[in-house]
Scaffold this motif. Structure first.
Motif, mmCIF file in Angstrom:
data_model
loop_
_atom_site.group_PDB
_atom_site.id
_atom_site.type_symbol
_atom_site.label_atom_id
_atom_site.label_comp_id
_atom_site.label_asym_id
_atom_site.label_seq_id
_atom_site.Cartn_x
_atom_site.Cartn_y
_atom_site.Cartn_z
ATOM 1 N N LEU A 140 -1.301 -5.072 -21.560
ATOM 2 C CA LEU A 140 -2.503 -4.599 -22.262
ATOM 3 C C LEU A 140 -3.713 -4.587 -21.341
ATOM 4 O O LEU A 140 -4.706 -3.921 -21.615
ATOM 5 N N ASN A 141 -3.618 -5.345 -20.242
ATOM 6 C CA ASN A 141 -4.715 -5.389 -19.271
ATOM 7 C C ASN A 141 -4.402 -4.587 -18.013
ATOM 8 O O ASN A 141 -5.088 -4.715 -17.004
ATOM 9 N N GLY A 142 -3.353 -3.779 -18.066
ATOM 10 C CA GLY A 142 -2.982 -2.957 -16.917
ATOM 11 C C GLY A 142 -2.361 -3.758 -15.790
ATOM 12 O O GLY A 142 -2.301 -3.293 -14.654
ATOM 13 N N VAL A 143 -1.921 -4.980 -16.109
ATOM 14 C CA VAL A 143 -1.307 -5.848 -15.097
ATOM 15 C C VAL A 143 0.213 -5.743 -15.219
ATOM 16 O O VAL A 143 0.763 -5.834 -16.313
ATOM 17 N N LEU A 144 0.877 -5.545 -14.084
ATOM 18 C CA LEU A 144 2.326 -5.321 -14.077
ATOM 19 C C LEU A 144 3.028 -6.407 -13.272
ATOM 20 O O LEU A 144 2.404 -7.087 -12.453
ATOM 21 N N MET A 145 4.333 -6.566 -13.506
ATOM 22 C CA MET A 145 5.059 -7.668 -12.857
ATOM 23 C C MET A 145 4.956 -7.607 -11.332
ATOM 24 O O MET A 145 4.942 -8.645 -10.681
ATOM 25 N N ILE A 146 4.828 -6.411 -10.789
ATOM 26 C CA ILE A 146 4.728 -6.277 -9.324
ATOM 27 C C ILE A 146 3.475 -6.993 -8.797
ATOM 28 O O ILE A 146 3.454 -7.489 -7.673
ATOM 29 N N ASP A 147 2.445 -7.092 -9.636
ATOM 30 C CA ASP A 147 1.198 -7.761 -9.229
ATOM 31 C C ASP A 147 1.361 -9.270 -9.089
ATOM 32 O O ASP A 147 0.518 -9.941 -8.502
ATOM 33 N N LYS A 148 2.432 -9.804 -9.688
ATOM 34 C CA LYS A 148 2.647 -11.254 -9.715
ATOM 35 C C LYS A 148 3.477 -11.728 -8.520
ATOM 36 O O LYS A 148 3.740 -12.915 -8.382
ATOM 37 N N LEU A 149 3.916 -10.784 -7.691
ATOM 38 C CA LEU A 149 4.825 -11.139 -6.601
ATOM 39 C C LEU A 149 4.068 -11.433 -5.317
ATOM 40 O O LEU A 149 2.941 -10.980 -5.135
ATOM 41 N N SER A 150 4.726 -12.153 -4.421
ATOM 42 C CA SER A 150 4.168 -12.389 -3.092
ATOM 43 C C SER A 150 4.129 -11.060 -2.346
ATOM 44 O O SER A 150 4.826 -10.101 -2.716
ATOM 45 N N ALA A 151 3.339 -10.982 -1.280
ATOM 46 C CA ALA A 151 3.200 -9.739 -0.514
ATOM 47 C C ALA A 151 4.561 -9.253 -0.018
ATOM 48 O O ALA A 151 4.873 -8.060 -0.081
ATOM 49 N N LEU A 152 5.398 -10.193 0.434
ATOM 50 C CA LEU A 152 6.716 -9.828 0.959
ATOM 51 C C LEU A 152 7.582 -9.218 -0.148
ATOM 52 O O LEU A 152 8.166 -8.156 0.006
ATOM 53 N N LYS A 153 7.630 -9.911 -1.297
ATOM 54 C CA LYS A 153 8.455 -9.429 -2.414
ATOM 55 C C LYS A 153 7.936 -8.098 -2.940
ATOM 56 O O LYS A 153 8.692 -7.256 -3.382
ATOM 57 N N LYS A 154 6.609 -7.942 -2.905
ATOM 58 C CA LYS A 154 5.996 -6.699 -3.362
ATOM 59 C C LYS A 154 6.473 -5.533 -2.482
ATOM 60 O O LYS A 154 6.836 -4.482 -2.986
ATOM 61 N N ARG A 155 6.485 -5.773 -1.164
ATOM 62 C CA ARG A 155 6.964 -4.729 -0.247
ATOM 63 C C ARG A 155 8.421 -4.412 -0.504
ATOM 64 O O ARG A 155 8.833 -3.266 -0.513
ATOM 65 N N MET A 156 9.218 -5.483 -0.732
ATOM 66 C CA MET A 156 10.650 -5.274 -0.973
ATOM 67 C C MET A 156 10.858 -4.475 -2.253
ATOM 68 O O MET A 156 11.686 -3.571 -2.294
ATOM 69 N N MET A 157 10.087 -4.798 -3.283
ATOM 70 C CA MET A 157 10.238 -4.074 -4.543
ATOM 71 C C MET A 157 9.783 -2.621 -4.375
ATOM 72 O O MET A 157 10.419 -1.709 -4.883
ATOM 73 N N GLY A 158 8.706 -2.426 -3.639
ATOM 74 C CA GLY A 158 8.209 -1.071 -3.376
ATOM 75 C C GLY A 158 9.268 -0.223 -2.703
ATOM 76 O O GLY A 158 9.498 0.926 -3.070
ATOM 77 N N ARG A 159 9.962 -0.837 -1.741
ATOM 78 C CA ARG A 159 11.014 -0.120 -1.006
ATOM 79 C C ARG A 159 12.180 0.215 -1.940
ATOM 80 O O ARG A 159 12.715 1.299 -1.916
#
Ligand code: NI
Length: 172
Positions: A140-159
């Motif tokens: 509801l606040n435009g916050v998604l699970m990807i925002d909760k991850l560490s920078a490394l995990k965020k990159r991995m998920m992005g890939r």
């Protein structure tokens, strides 16, 4: 009732801050019913209105497992009023199909909201229900699970998501 299309990351509506529901009327009840049907169809344990393209502060949750009777929770204009402790769950999201990640959340939350009839209620939750409440409230606040991850995990998920997108494009 109808099953609606679930928007996937990075759809821009998922990033909007949803507006409060001014009045719980038949139109809102139809929205709630469609959301429940869409969640059960997916299937998922929770769905927020922005995930079907409606930028309003509404979400539904049902954490009952397959062998249990369904128990639908409806939250309209929810507010998390207290949080306590921490826990880590492996979370998924219908807007990130096929992806799951460990995310740290409060262990216990108290939420205040309106139900499907527009009546105010308060609920104290822990475990998976508390996780689902925090996850859906984030939507509801435009916050998604990807925002909760560490920078490394965020990159991995992005890939991972980019790869999936590419293979979908190839199939199309
Ligand atoms: Ni989600």
């Amino acid at each position: 009732m109808a099953v609606r299309e679930i928007l996937e990351y990075p759809h821009p509506v998922l990033r909007e801050v949803a507006k409060p529901v001014p009045r719980v009327d038949d139109e809102i009840r139809r929205l709630v019913d469609d959301m429940a049907e869409t969640m059960y169809d997916a299937p998922g344990v929770g769905l927020a209105a922005p995930q079907i393209g409606v930028s309003l502060r509404v979400f539904v949750i049902d954490i009952a497992s397959e062998d249990e009777p369904s128990e639908l929770y409806v939250f309209i204009n929810p507010e998390i009023v207290t949080t306590h402790g921490t826990q880590v769950w492996n979370e998924g999201c219908l807007s990130f199909p096929g992806v799951s990640e460990e995310i740290k959340r409060a262990e216990q939350v108290t939420v205040r909201a309106l139900d499907r009839d527009g009546n105010s209620f308060e609920l104290q939750a822990d475990g998976l229900l508390a996780v689902a409440l925090q996850h859906e409230n984030d939507h509801l606040n435009g916050v998604l699970m990807i925002d909760k991850l560490s920078a490394l995990k965020k990159r991995m998920m992005g890939r991972k998501l980019a790869k999936k997108q590419k293979s979908q494009d190839a199939e199309a």
